[in-house]
Design an enzyme around this catalytic site. Sequence first.
Site, PDB file in Angstrom:
ATOM      1  N   GLU A 123     -10.235   3.800   4.285  1.00  0.00           N
ATOM      2  CA  GLU A 123      -9.405   4.605   3.389  1.00  0.00           C
ATOM      3  C   GLU A 123      -9.840   4.293   1.963  1.00  0.00           C
ATOM      4  O   GLU A 123      -9.817   3.135   1.526  1.00  0.00           O
ATOM      5  CB  GLU A 123      -7.910   4.296   3.571  1.00  0.00           C
ATOM      6  N   GLU A 180      -9.224   4.034  -1.720  1.00  0.00           N
ATOM      7  CA  GLU A 180      -8.018   3.867  -2.530  1.00  0.00           C
ATOM      8  C   GLU A 180      -8.359   3.207  -3.862  1.00  0.00           C
ATOM      9  O   GLU A 180      -9.402   2.574  -4.013  1.00  0.00           O
ATOM     10  CB  GLU A 180      -6.994   2.995  -1.791  1.00  0.00           C
ATOM     11  N   ARG A 188      -7.201   3.826  13.732  1.00  0.00           N
ATOM     12  CA  ARG A 188      -6.328   4.987  13.953  1.00  0.00           C
ATOM     13  C   ARG A 188      -5.672   4.994  15.323  1.00  0.00           C
ATOM     14  O   ARG A 188      -4.549   5.502  15.468  1.00  0.00           O
ATOM     15  CB  ARG A 188      -7.113   6.284  13.750  1.00  0.00           C
ATOM     16  N   HIS A 196      -3.477  13.984   0.853  1.00  0.00           N
ATOM     17  CA  HIS A 196      -3.621  13.087   2.013  1.00  0.00           C
ATOM     18  C   HIS A 196      -2.378  13.163   2.898  1.00  0.00           C
ATOM     19  O   HIS A 196      -2.482  13.315   4.119  1.00  0.00           O
ATOM     20  CB  HIS A 196      -3.853  11.652   1.527  1.00  0.00           C
ATOM     21  N   ASP A 244      -8.896   0.315   2.487  1.00  0.00           N
ATOM     22  CA  ASP A 244      -7.841  -0.062   3.433  1.00  0.00           C
ATOM     23  C   ASP A 244      -8.315   0.325   4.832  1.00  0.00           C
ATOM     24  O   ASP A 244      -7.960   1.375   5.356  1.00  0.00           O
ATOM     25  CB  ASP A 244      -6.551   0.663   3.048  1.00  0.00           C
ATOM     26  N   LYS A 294      -3.648  -2.045  10.215  1.00  0.00           N
ATOM     27  CA  LYS A 294      -4.095  -2.154   8.829  1.00  0.00           C
ATOM     28  C   LYS A 294      -4.437  -3.577   8.411  1.00  0.00           C
ATOM     29  O   LYS A 294      -5.274  -3.772   7.537  1.00  0.00           O
ATOM     30  CB  LYS A 294      -2.969  -1.658   7.901  1.00  0.00           C
ATOM     31  N   ASP A 301       0.844  -1.189   0.000  1.00  0.00           N
ATOM     32  CA  ASP A 301       0.000   0.000   0.000  1.00  0.00           C
ATOM     33  C   ASP A 301       0.882   1.242   0.000  1.00  0.00           C
ATOM     34  O   ASP A 301       1.791   1.358   0.827  1.00  0.00           O
ATOM     35  CB  ASP A 301      -0.905  -0.010   1.238  1.00  0.00           C
ATOM     36  N   THR A 338      -8.633  -5.734   4.378  1.00  0.00           N
ATOM     37  CA  THR A 338      -8.599  -4.794   3.257  1.00  0.00           C
ATOM     38  C   THR A 338      -9.582  -5.330   2.225  1.00  0.00           C
ATOM     39  O   THR A 338      -9.482  -6.487   1.826  1.00  0.00           O
ATOM     40  CB  THR A 338      -7.194  -4.710   2.640  1.00  0.00           C
ATOM     41  N   GLU A 340      -9.275  12.453   8.012  1.00  0.00           N
ATOM     42  CA  GLU A 340      -9.170  13.765   7.366  1.00  0.00           C
ATOM     43  C   GLU A 340     -10.522  14.453   7.268  1.00  0.00           C
ATOM     44  O   GLU A 340     -10.639  15.658   7.477  1.00  0.00           O
ATOM     45  CB  GLU A 340      -8.640  13.610   5.936  1.00  0.00           C
ATOM     46  N   GLN A 383      -2.900   2.512  15.162  1.00  0.00           N
ATOM     47  CA  GLN A 383      -1.872   3.063  14.264  1.00  0.00           C
ATOM     48  C   GLN A 383      -1.015   4.106  14.971  1.00  0.00           C
ATOM     49  O   GLN A 383       0.212   4.125  14.840  1.00  0.00           O
ATOM     50  CB  GLN A 383      -2.564   3.689  13.043  1.00  0.00           C
TER      51      GLN A 383
HETATM   52 MN    MN Z   1      -3.875   2.931   3.011  1.00  0.00          MN
END
Ligand code: MN
Length: 434
Positions: A208, A210, A246, A143, A242, A262, A136, A266, A380, A249
């Site tokens: 996420e 993607e 948080r 971002h 994904d 993560k 990834d 996915t 975000e 993370q």
């Molecule tokens: Mn990602």
Amino acid sequence: MTVNQLVDPNDPALRSWVESANDPAGDFPIQNLPYGTLDGGVAVRIGAKALRLRDALDADLLVRKLTDNEDFQYAAHTAWLNGIAELEPEQQSMLRRNLAHLFAAGSPAKAKVERLLIDAESPTDEPPFVVGDYTDFYASLHHATNVGSMFRPNNPLLPNWKHVPIGYHGRASSIVASGTGIVRPHGQTVSSDDGPPAFGPSKLLDYELEVGFFVGRGNQLGATIPIAEAWSHIFGFCLVNDWSARDIQKWEYQPLGPFLAKNFATTVSPWVVTREALEPFLVAGPPRSADDPKVLAYLDDPNGRNVDITLEVLVSSAAMRDKGLAPTLVSRGSFRDMFWTPAQMLAHHASNGCPMMIGDLLASGTVSGTTKESRGCLLERTWRGTEPIALGDGTERKFLQDGDEVVMRGWCERAGYPRIGFGECRGIVLPARA
Ligand code: MN
């Protein structure tokens, strides 16, 4: 069937006798013809229908150059796309043009093909490829700048970012098909920056948005994929969610990058849109600004290929679905804004001699644009939870709650050309295990 009857599916004037393929708001016109796995076989999608390649082979609907090819025979009888992606590019192109001939309005093959068509909406519970490795990236400038500014307000972009496509090795074993339930993960989280940590369900679960791409032809250990050839090594594209915890993370990501935040899941969308189908939608990437560093020669893409894909995220709560309410549109952005192109990501990945294998999945990283509405994850979009978003049932979200369903959509549009799309990438958040 003869080679002379092959049809160019990228002809914008082409229409299909499969009526659902001619819907101007649909994702799967004859110009698309994505591949997926359905009822245990490789299939091509047209409108609301699909045709299994082994059925086309058995009914003698394909040219000799395909039917006599043992690699193709094998590929058509497997459940995943790896065998198709392994075919020579000329064979892949011939297959696509052969399928366009079968589905084109006025095709003499209509009667034979029509009784082989199956419903394309029936769910598949496995990803379309057997994925050996998954990487990834972090290729959106917006971002990287947004996330960096939350954690390092004075120094959002690290000095390497505009020189090197940043990525991390994901975990192929946790890639799941669209529709698979996502169990809220457990992990170590902290309430202050220095700990101590507690172990328990993530409280800050995120998605996420993607775009992913599957490698076709790879490279041997020690060999590379030159930037000018990288595009032709990509088999096709899909949507990727994904899923990210948080709080896990934040505690684990330094110094080696994302890990257990993560690789609990996915999600990939079921239909793989081929490189050839996307060629009408290639655009130059955003220009580097005057103070950006010059890209190193091995990453200097003479073709500058970004793909103009409009991307959306929608979220619904369980209560909304119970009441029949439509999901809430949370963001809309575009893949054309990416700083690093798919070819640059692939060429960079192989630049040290790392072997890329058929079916490897590379994903772009969160796709975010310049506006709030184009931010591709809740971290975000809600600015770390400080600006919650409102859902259609009157509740607010900072991060995902149990029962929430995330739906991602993507499509390409261009004046004078039929729209092509990716279908949907879906997943519902399930409660953490007891
Ligand atoms: Mn990602």
